[in-house]
Write a protein that holds these residues in place. Sequence first.
Motif, PDB file in Angstrom:
ATOM      1  N   GLN A  96       1.560   3.957  -3.268  1.00  0.00           N
ATOM      2  CA  GLN A  96       0.558   5.619  -2.666  1.00  0.00           C
ATOM      3  C   GLN A  96       2.095   6.022  -3.697  1.00  0.00           C
ATOM      4  O   GLN A  96       1.451   7.315  -3.768  1.00  0.00           O
TER       5      GLN A  96
ATOM      6  N   GLU B 289      -5.098   4.284   0.703  1.00  0.00           N
ATOM      7  CA  GLU B 289      -5.959   5.380  -0.196  1.00  0.00           C
ATOM      8  C   GLU B 289      -7.265   4.819  -0.466  1.00  0.00           C
ATOM      9  O   GLU B 289      -7.634   6.038  -0.709  1.00  0.00           O
TER      10      GLU B 289
ATOM     11  N   GLU C  44       0.915  -1.468  -0.268  1.00  0.00           N
ATOM     12  CA  GLU C  44       0.020  -0.163  -0.307  1.00  0.00           C
ATOM     13  C   GLU C  44       0.820   1.559  -0.535  1.00  0.00           C
ATOM     14  O   GLU C  44       0.426   2.162  -0.668  1.00  0.00           O
TER      15      GLU C  44
ATOM     16  N   THR D 287       2.393   6.233  -6.558  1.00  0.00           N
ATOM     17  CA  THR D 287       1.223   7.353  -7.665  1.00  0.00           C
ATOM     18  C   THR D 287       1.049   8.597  -7.120  1.00  0.00           C
ATOM     19  O   THR D 287       1.836   9.530  -8.158  1.00  0.00           O
TER      20      THR D 287
END
Length: 729
Positions: free
Chosen positions: A26, A92, A22, A29
């Motif tokens: 993130q 997220e 995770e 991104t």
Amino acid sequence: MEDNFQSAYQEEQERLNTALAEIDRQLATLKSTPVYTGNDYTEQILEASREQRRGNLAKLKQEPYFGRLDFEENGGGERKALYIGKIGVDHEQVSDRPLVIDWRAPVASLFYSFTGGKEPASYESPEGIVEGLVYLKRNVVIRKRILERVADTFDRESDGPAVSDEFLVYRLGENKDNRLRDIVSTIQEEQDRIIRAAKNTALIIQGVAGSGKTTVALHRLAFLLYQYKEQVAAERMIIFAPNRMFLDYISDVLPELGVGNIQQSTFADWAAEMLGLELTQGDAMETLSRWFESPGGMPEITEQTPGRFKGSTALMGIIEEAVRRLESSSVPEGDFIPWEGAVLPRRTILRWHNEEYAPYPPAKRKERVMARIHRWIEMELKKSPSAAALKDRKKKGAQREKAYGAKWPKYDPLTIYKQIFRAVKTPADWPAEAPDAIPSAVLKETRSQLKKGAVLEEDLPPLLYIHYLLNGDEGAPKFDHIVIDEAQDFSPFQIAVLDLYVRGHSFTILGDLSQGIHAYKGVHDWSEMQSLFAPEHTSYHALTRSYRSTMEIIDFANGILSAGVHSDLLAVPVFRSGSPVRLIEYGESREADIRSALADLSGRDYRTVAVLTRTLADAARLYEGLSEHFDDIHLIDGGITEYQGGLSVLPLYLSKGLEFDAAIVADADLDAYGETAWDAKLLYVGCTRALHEMWLLHNGRMPEYLREAAKGGETAKGWPEVPSAAKAE
């Protein structure tokens, strides 16, 4: 039990894999989002938020968290596994709980305050007290994305005993490098209470050696920035440390906690900058030399010792009276006449000074009055009958305005300070003699020193107070919070002056009276500082548990305090056993034995080893000889600004605040240390620097308090039975 451990390890490995995936997602991104560089204010705010998240996630991807707490809130109906780390981060996608909870969050306080038991636990949230049941408290060690260790300190559903100290002992057993590290994964209940204390309070913390005082104070700064984010700012906080090397030593802690921009300074550096003075390293070392390098030990200390008197608030009244005298007679005699025919009556100037500008401090009041006179001159110039008259009047007016300004007192802190001690000519209306309240010995020594142009550290608080009385706090924005480390070496006057520059008496004042080796300038009891604040604005905390050294070292150090200082400020050790404290009598060659001791300890798995001497002169001589046999060895002489780790030679009085895996006290005997409480405190400081091994070398004539300490603690005499292969010839 083994099956339970394997199951827990597997569970945590799966959770770590999920969390890392995770975090990586993130971060990827955010990195793929173009950085905004335009002028739109809203977009700039959003970009700043994204940049902060990039930085936080980059830190988390290596060690995302360190603890887990399973908690069921009363009425909540669901047991939730909460993972706690240095920085908080959300999933997220919208979730009922964060991916990682910031250690400073209210619910995270349970991880530190809960110490076991079947009773309900509670924490204070913004909405009020939240109660519930803790089912599991678990420590995890993750390094470079690898799960290294899982340790449960409480399990409500297990019949096994709690092992609350097992993880702590494991972390304490790690070797030191050249930087202080954060303790966010091992904060103890009593430390957590101090970290989370209310902001507008002067916290005074008496902490034994190794109790984590400094680290607790740094974590408190991080907490205040989190808890009071709308009221405080990092750039309006400051840490005062004893020297620049110590500032370097602690420099990594706050960045590790995700905190930057907090000011860090010594009091002397900050005060000198405020006053526009240049202090030389020689002045500071001269003071240390006087007290620590003199044959026969430290000179006698009384309330009339210059550092003690000039550090007391008794001097404040003398300063206030001197400034009042200057202020009351500051307006020059006579009317102001810029040229023939123009008169500004003195009574008008007095009215401006004493009434209209009365709220301003003296220096600012003078500026306002002189500016008003300048405007009056400009108005009068407009009445000139001709261009020639205007030119003549303008020239005369400028000259007489300048001459009139020179008649005012010189509002310079150093000049006024010299006048108080009669080191320069005093104003005509001052008494010929210095105030009776100044002890004659202090007057004589300070007058002589000031006439030579020397400004000592003990002069800075009075000078700052004069500066404040003259100028107020203009040009020096008030701090939101001040941390003072090694505060037993600060004077009450220093604290009183700093209180003028901080909002709401917001201090963290920490130290150890048992390490008060600078008693010629510092406090002898915490009441000297507590009395500066109203009872509702201060609180006192004692940290008695020591996490630094082994039980053997702490027991020996406690013995020194008990027998040599007759102090009851003794440390309670964490259950971590190690080698006995070793007492070694010199053989034929002192230098060869010190070299052998250093070779033995440095040949082991230690990162930092120190030789502690009684004086700097002896440290320099030893360093010169040892550097021929050891490559990575450093002399710490008070002038360096960076602690480099490895092998060090330094005078014992410069070791305060530092930690070493192993330490050697050279000359732990009556030739170097007397039977006084001050000598005992010096050796106590030296003996509490070591984490794992402590050796004392001596000539056979040890002070009585060392003999008593040796009887009461676990000690060994002579060299190890099986010398290290690295032992020198």
